[in-house]
Design an enzyme around this catalytic site. Structure first.
Site, PDB file in Angstrom:
ATOM      1  N   ASP A  41      -4.369   0.712   9.885  1.00  0.00           N
ATOM      2  CA  ASP A  41      -4.766   1.391   9.812  1.00  0.00           C
ATOM      3  C   ASP A  41      -6.621   0.802   9.061  1.00  0.00           C
ATOM      4  O   ASP A  41      -6.327   0.329   8.462  1.00  0.00           O
ATOM      5  CB  ASP A  41      -4.612   3.111   9.499  1.00  0.00           C
ATOM      6  CG  ASP A  41      -4.461   3.508   8.594  1.00  0.00           C
ATOM      7  OD1 ASP A  41      -3.936   2.075   7.247  1.00  0.00           O
ATOM      8  OD2 ASP A  41      -3.602   4.742   8.129  1.00  0.00           O
ATOM      9  N   ASP A  60      -0.532  -0.811   5.760  1.00  0.00           N
ATOM     10  CA  ASP A  60      -0.493  -0.196   7.012  1.00  0.00           C
ATOM     11  C   ASP A  60      -2.411  -0.966   8.112  1.00  0.00           C
ATOM     12  O   ASP A  60      -3.162  -1.656   7.799  1.00  0.00           O
ATOM     13  CB  ASP A  60      -0.890   1.675   7.297  1.00  0.00           C
ATOM     14  CG  ASP A  60      -0.304   1.918   6.178  1.00  0.00           C
ATOM     15  OD1 ASP A  60       0.878   1.415   6.662  1.00  0.00           O
ATOM     16  OD2 ASP A  60      -0.427   2.878   5.501  1.00  0.00           O
ATOM     17  N   ASP A  79      -7.422   2.948   6.226  1.00  0.00           N
ATOM     18  CA  ASP A  79      -7.691   2.527   4.239  1.00  0.00           C
ATOM     19  C   ASP A  79      -6.541   0.988   4.578  1.00  0.00           C
ATOM     20  O   ASP A  79      -6.899   0.246   3.739  1.00  0.00           O
ATOM     21  CB  ASP A  79      -6.185   3.573   4.474  1.00  0.00           C
ATOM     22  CG  ASP A  79      -7.056   5.131   4.184  1.00  0.00           C
ATOM     23  OD1 ASP A  79      -8.274   4.973   4.515  1.00  0.00           O
ATOM     24  OD2 ASP A  79      -6.838   6.264   4.325  1.00  0.00           O
ATOM     25  N   GLU A 136       0.663  -2.023  -0.520  1.00  0.00           N
ATOM     26  CA  GLU A 136       0.918  -0.066  -0.157  1.00  0.00           C
ATOM     27  C   GLU A 136       1.373   1.197  -0.382  1.00  0.00           C
ATOM     28  O   GLU A 136       2.049   1.489   0.671  1.00  0.00           O
ATOM     29  CB  GLU A 136      -0.868   0.454   1.280  1.00  0.00           C
ATOM     30  CG  GLU A 136      -1.829   1.164   1.233  1.00  0.00           C
ATOM     31  CD  GLU A 136      -2.189   1.229   3.140  1.00  0.00           C
ATOM     32  OE1 GLU A 136      -2.254   0.419   3.888  1.00  0.00           O
ATOM     33  OE2 GLU A 136      -3.157   2.735   2.674  1.00  0.00           O
TER      34      GLU A 136
END
Ligand code: 0RA
Length: 645
Positions: free
Chosen positions: A509, A507, A511, A434
């Site tokens: 998180d 990640d 996203d 990503e």
């Protein structure tokens, strides 16, 4: 091999007691020596099979019509309790052995079939082993039976009797309670997972209409219960809760032929993919098999015949393909058969040949009748199939165009791919990373010989609503497909895979979670063999770096952070939280996440991918209500999915 004989078989009458005692001992020893033979493995999966085996006995009692409540409790001491309100395991003396039937059931190995009932074991029985195997693999087990006005109890250790069957009180109801603690000598990890058991109980509740399943976790105070009046019809409605159905209620078909019982529920929606859940004796067959083949055969034949009959397909037009008919179909297929053969590495595919014809016959007849009796619904189904056929033809044209374009170029590998040197797929790895910045670090930090890097920018297309032609025209997805090399859809060829490890690195998180979920859905829906082969992995980047003097610790969870901080104390300790992969330099990324010697990879199972797929349907679908409901009710599962990455 006396230990392998069924109970009582061939034991000479005169010394039968001694012979049986030896047999019991040897049987239990055999299980403990080779547990994998009985429960598949001693991994977490095998551990949970113990629970399923015990629950399945209660489910059998429910299927026989004597039980409508099954409660599972995860106790604080690490044991599990399964309680039902069935007839209770008989406690009277078993004529063959002179022992209480309860003791025979719990201490003697049984050759397949369920003890005492004569019939075959209908539920579960992936390994069909019986509760005596669970006993052999538990360092403590206690069975309590409520029956004939009394409460009876017996305790065991590692399959051996610890206490005789005793009457310990009065009862005004009936039922069986089994409590067991898995033996740490056998299982390296004895911790039960709420979510894993929850998934199994939800399936069982759908497959056994009107039986209440309760799961309670005394370690955390969590509790859920499942009860569906509509059985597999409710199952299809549940699966389609975030989709728009073409008609309702779902079609329900059941029948029985040559000892095989078939239940199917079907409903089409506006989705652009098929969603078939199949079961054999309540075991989820994620890899399908003969029963699914029968269902597909019936659908293809009956819908084509009907489309021709009403003139929606002209004489000069070709048949609808099976995939055209199954587009947007949600189906639950549940079959029961006397001795199912399970195939494949994970034993998740039904092999019993008879099931093809039996299922095709029963479903064919039922569906034919439904279409005849519901002409306007039938018309909308046929129309949808024809739209799907047109979309497939358009996709094929788009693909041919891509191929022709590709042939003109010297290499058709995507420009953003930094490939590895080796051409041996067995040792080659592809990192899907990503973001460009993390992509840059990964390129620098990687092992150039075996590790390729493909950075992905922005959000991956939502595959939920997109048709194949649109999917193929999306740049990031095209890059993934070409890099992987297998192609997609009916051109998919696993032998062309250029990497046997495809590693999603995103990640930790929101996203990152989103991208992971969408990629898993892409693989699950359009390249499922990659998931089935175990080629898909998720990288585990660290969340924290804790430093004290020259010591550095990379930590992967909050729990780990707490433990480490407690150990190191507060003096001179610094904690860095990684918000994203981009915050790590090339060397850190290599050391923590990419280096095969030190990293941890999570291999994605079909169940993981399926969960991601369901999540995408709900979170990206058009309906707001199920989305809100899901987030409110399943906050835990969203977190759970988060931990996949
Ligand atoms: C054999 C015969 C009978 C009940 C059961 C087995 C039975 C086993 C289990 C295991 C868990 N729960 C169970 N409930 C029942 C019935 C014999 C009779 O009453 O006629």
């Amino acid at each position: 091999m006396p230990g392998k004989e069924p109970p009582g078989a061939g034991a000479p009458k005169d010394n039968s007691y001694g012979a049986e005692a030896i047999q019991v001992l040897e049987g239990m020893e055999a299980v403990r020596r080779l547990p994998g033979m009985y429960i598949g493995s001693t991994s977490t999966r095998g551990l949970h099979h113990l629970v399923y085996e015990v629950v399945d006995n209660s489910v059998d009692e429910a299927m026989a019509g004597y039980c409508n409540r099954i409660e599972v409790a995860l106790l604080r001491d690490g044991s599990v309790e399964v309680k039902d309100n069935g007839r209770g395991i008989p406690v009277d003396i078993h004529p063959g052995t002179g022992k209480p039937a309860l003791e025979v059931a719990l201490t003697m190995l049984h050759a397949g079939g369920k003890f005492g009932t004569g019939g075959y074991k209908v539920s579960g029985g992936l390994h069909g082993v019986g509760v005596s195997v669970v006993n052999a693999l538990s360092d403590f087990m206690e069975v309590t039976v409520r029956r004939d006005g009394g409460v009876f109890r017996q305790q065991y250790r590692r399959g051996q009797v610890l206490t005789p069957v005793e009457r310990i009180g009065d009862a005004d109801d009936t039922g069986t309670t089994v409590r067991f603690h898995p033996d740490p000598e056998i299982f390296p990890d004895t911790e039960f997972h709420f979510e894993t058991i929850e998934q199994r109980l939800r399936d069982l509740a759908f497959l056994n209409a009107n039986v209440l399943f309760v799961l309670r976790d005394d370690r955390t105070g969590q509790e859920v219960s499942f009860h569906y009046e509509g059985g597999i019809v409710s199952f299809v409605e549940h699966l389609n809760r975030s989709r728009d159905p073409l008609f309702s209620p779902p079609i329900y078909i059941r029948g029985r032929d040559r000892d095989i019982e078939v239940h199917v529920a079907l409903q089409w929606t506006d989705a652009t993919y098929e969603n078939i859940h199949s079961f054999a004796n309540t075991i989820r067959t994620v890899d399908g098999g003969t029963h699914e083949e029968g269902l597909k055969r019936a659908l293809t034949r009956v819908v084509n015949d009907y489309a021709r009959k009403i003139g929606a397909l002209k004489d000069n037009e070709t048949n609808l393909a099976g995939e055209d008919i199954r587009e947007g179909l949600t189906a639950v297929l549940s079959v029961f058969l006397p001795s199912p053969e399970f195939e494949g590495q994970t034993k998740a595919k039904l092999g019993t040949a008879d099931a093809v014809g039996v299922v095709a016959g029963i479903v064919g007849e039922g569906l034919e009748r439904f279409l005849e009796e519901n002409p306007s619904t039938a018309r909308s189904i046929v129309d949808k199939c024809i739209v799907a056929m047109r979309a497939r033809e358009a996709a094929k044209k788009a693909r041919e165009l891509t191929r022709r374009k590709g042939a003109l170029e010297i290499t058709s590998l995507p420009g953003k791919l930094t490939d590895c040197i080796t051409k041996d797929p067995a040792e080659a790895e592809l990192f899907l990373v990503e973001g460009d910045s993390a992509g840059g670090s990964a390129k620098q930090g990687r092992d150039r010989r075996t590790q390729a890097v493909l950075p992905l920018r922005g959000k991956i297309l939502n595959v939920e609503k997109a048709h194949m032609d649109k999917i193929l025209n999306h740049e990031e997805i095209r890059a993934i497909i070409t890099a992987v090399g297998t192609g997609i859809g009916d051109e998919f060829d696993i032998s062309k895979a250029r990497y046997h490890r495809i590693i999603i690195m995103a990640d930790a998180d929101v996203d990152g979670h989103h991208i992971r979920t969408l990629l898993l859905t892409l693989f699950y829906r359009h390249m499922p063999a990659l998931v089935e082969k175990g080629f898909i992995y998720i990288a585990q980047p660290p969340l924290y770096l804790v430093k004290k003097g020259k010591q550095e610790h990379y930590l992967y969870s909050d729990a780990e952070l707490e433990r480490t901080l407690a150990k190191l104390g507060k003096q001179g300790v610094t904690v860095q939280r990684f918000k994203g992969l981009g915050e790590m330099d090339a060397e850190q990324l290599w050391e923590t996440t990419m280096n095969p010697e030190t990293r941890t990879l999570l291999q994605v199972s079909v169940e993981d991918a399926m969960a991601a797929d369901e999540l995408v349907s709900i979170l990206m679908g058009e309906k707001v209500e199920p989305r809100r409901e899901f987030i409110q009710q399943h906050a835990r599962e969203v977190r759970f999915l988060d931990t996949i990455g």
